[in-house]
Enzyme design. Structure first.
Site, PDB file in Angstrom:
ATOM      1  N   GLY A  68       0.829  -1.256  -0.160  1.00  0.00           N
ATOM      2  CA  GLY A  68       0.195   0.155  -0.098  1.00  0.00           C
ATOM      3  C   GLY A  68       0.922   1.081  -0.063  1.00  0.00           C
ATOM      4  O   GLY A  68       1.850   1.132   0.583  1.00  0.00           O
ATOM      5  N   GLN A  73       2.768   9.879   1.204  1.00  0.00           N
ATOM      6  CA  GLN A  73       3.924   9.180   1.141  1.00  0.00           C
ATOM      7  C   GLN A  73       5.056   9.552   0.023  1.00  0.00           C
ATOM      8  O   GLN A  73       6.019   9.392   0.118  1.00  0.00           O
ATOM      9  CB  GLN A  73       3.820   7.679   1.438  1.00  0.00           C
ATOM     10  CG  GLN A  73       3.388   7.193   2.661  1.00  0.00           C
ATOM     11  CD  GLN A  73       3.370   5.571   2.778  1.00  0.00           C
ATOM     12  OE1 GLN A  73       2.388   5.037   2.373  1.00  0.00           O
ATOM     13  NE2 GLN A  73       4.458   5.011   3.241  1.00  0.00           N
ATOM     14  N   CYS A 126       6.606  -0.204   7.421  1.00  0.00           N
ATOM     15  CA  CYS A 126       6.056   1.016   6.472  1.00  0.00           C
ATOM     16  C   CYS A 126       7.230   1.427   5.804  1.00  0.00           C
ATOM     17  O   CYS A 126       8.295   1.641   6.134  1.00  0.00           O
ATOM     18  CB  CYS A 126       5.441   1.962   7.676  1.00  0.00           C
ATOM     19  SG  CYS A 126       4.953   3.493   6.786  1.00  0.00           S
ATOM     20  N   LEU A 127       6.635   1.672   4.500  1.00  0.00           N
ATOM     21  CA  LEU A 127       7.644   2.072   3.532  1.00  0.00           C
ATOM     22  C   LEU A 127       8.519   3.749   3.863  1.00  0.00           C
ATOM     23  O   LEU A 127       9.510   3.833   3.400  1.00  0.00           O
ATOM     24  CB  LEU A 127       7.049   2.378   1.814  1.00  0.00           C
ATOM     25  CG  LEU A 127       6.625   1.201   1.450  1.00  0.00           C
ATOM     26  CD1 LEU A 127       5.930   1.358   0.258  1.00  0.00           C
ATOM     27  CD2 LEU A 127       7.893   0.234   1.150  1.00  0.00           C
ATOM     28  N   HIS A 168      -3.983   0.844   8.080  1.00  0.00           N
ATOM     29  CA  HIS A 168      -2.547   1.466   8.055  1.00  0.00           C
ATOM     30  C   HIS A 168      -2.638   2.548   6.960  1.00  0.00           C
ATOM     31  O   HIS A 168      -2.125   3.644   7.219  1.00  0.00           O
ATOM     32  CB  HIS A 168      -1.733   0.266   7.656  1.00  0.00           C
ATOM     33  CG  HIS A 168      -0.175   0.734   7.303  1.00  0.00           C
ATOM     34  ND1 HIS A 168       0.866   0.430   8.151  1.00  0.00           N
ATOM     35  CD2 HIS A 168       0.224   1.785   6.608  1.00  0.00           C
ATOM     36  CE1 HIS A 168       2.265   0.988   7.747  1.00  0.00           C
ATOM     37  NE2 HIS A 168       1.659   2.050   6.744  1.00  0.00           N
TER      38      HIS A 168
HETATM   39 ZN    ZN Z   1       3.069   3.162   5.596  1.00  0.00          ZN
END
Ligand code: ZN
Length: 214
Positions: A68, A73, A126-127, A168
């Protein structure tokens, strides 16, 4: 005088991002854009630009790789996220974590509420927090409302791992990171995860690192 690019209107900002081509750069924790929350999507991007932006989010998610990506982001403060999980995990993991394949979806203006009292606690990452994972207890099942990329209403219940992904990514749109909800004593490097905590459940990690499970 030119405005700094991060103050440009959203459509210009997105055009700038897309002009570079390829996957978009992912911002890391510490960048205020991850904490400011997002504007509801109300047509700030023309349909063709929205489609290009969604495709870029998808390419970014695949390249990372991740399951995702939320617009903040990549530095865009719009209430949009994409999710997709081919769920390439062994059967015992799939069963315990409910990690079933999640087809590609675009979440526009998503919101969620719990369905039932069930909680599920597993490691997630998380990225925007590369290299680390931590256990987060989340609703086992949620009702997601919002729209899709064509403006059609969405009202759907997600369970298992897809419910975790939805929570998330929606949290990102509210300026929340998974660490805000995590058992911080569970925080583990990717190396520790690979060496020690690859079990289907975080039970052993809970005992060894000293954190509570629901
Ligand atoms: Zn994330």
């Amino acid at each position: 005088m030119a405005l700094p690019s991060d103050h440009a209107p959203l459509a210009e900002r997105v055009e700038e991002l897309l002009a570079a081509g390829g996957p978009l750069p992912i911002v890391s924790a510490g960048d205020p854009v991850l904490r400011r929350g997002t504007e509801p999507f109300e047509g700030q991007l023309e349909p063709a630009l929205l489609a290009r932006f969604v495709e870029a989010l998808r390419a970014t998610m695949h390249a990372a790789p991740g399951v995702g990506v939320a617009a903040p982001q990549v530095g865009v403060e719009l209430r949009i996220a994409v999710i997709e999980d081919p769920a390439p995990v062994p059967d015992e993991v799939r069963v315990v974590r409910g990690r079933v394949p999640q087809p590609f979806r675009v979440l526009v203006n998503p919101a969620y509420e719990p369905v039932g009292e069930g909680r599920a606690a597993f490691f997630e990452g998380c990225l925007s927090v590369p290299g680390w994972q931590a256990v987060v207890a989340r609703h086992a099942s949620v009702r997601l409302t919002g729209q899709d990329e064509h403006g059609r209403a969405v009202d759907e219940v997600f369970t298992g791992w897809p419910a975790r992904i939805v929570q998330h990514e929606t949290d990102h749109l509210d300026g929340l990171l998974y660490l805000d909800r995590a058992e911080l004593r569970s925080l583990s490097s990717n190396e520790a995860m690979a060496e020690r905590w690859a079990q289907p459940t975080p039970d052993e990690a809970s005992a060894a690192l000293g954190f509570e499970l629901p």
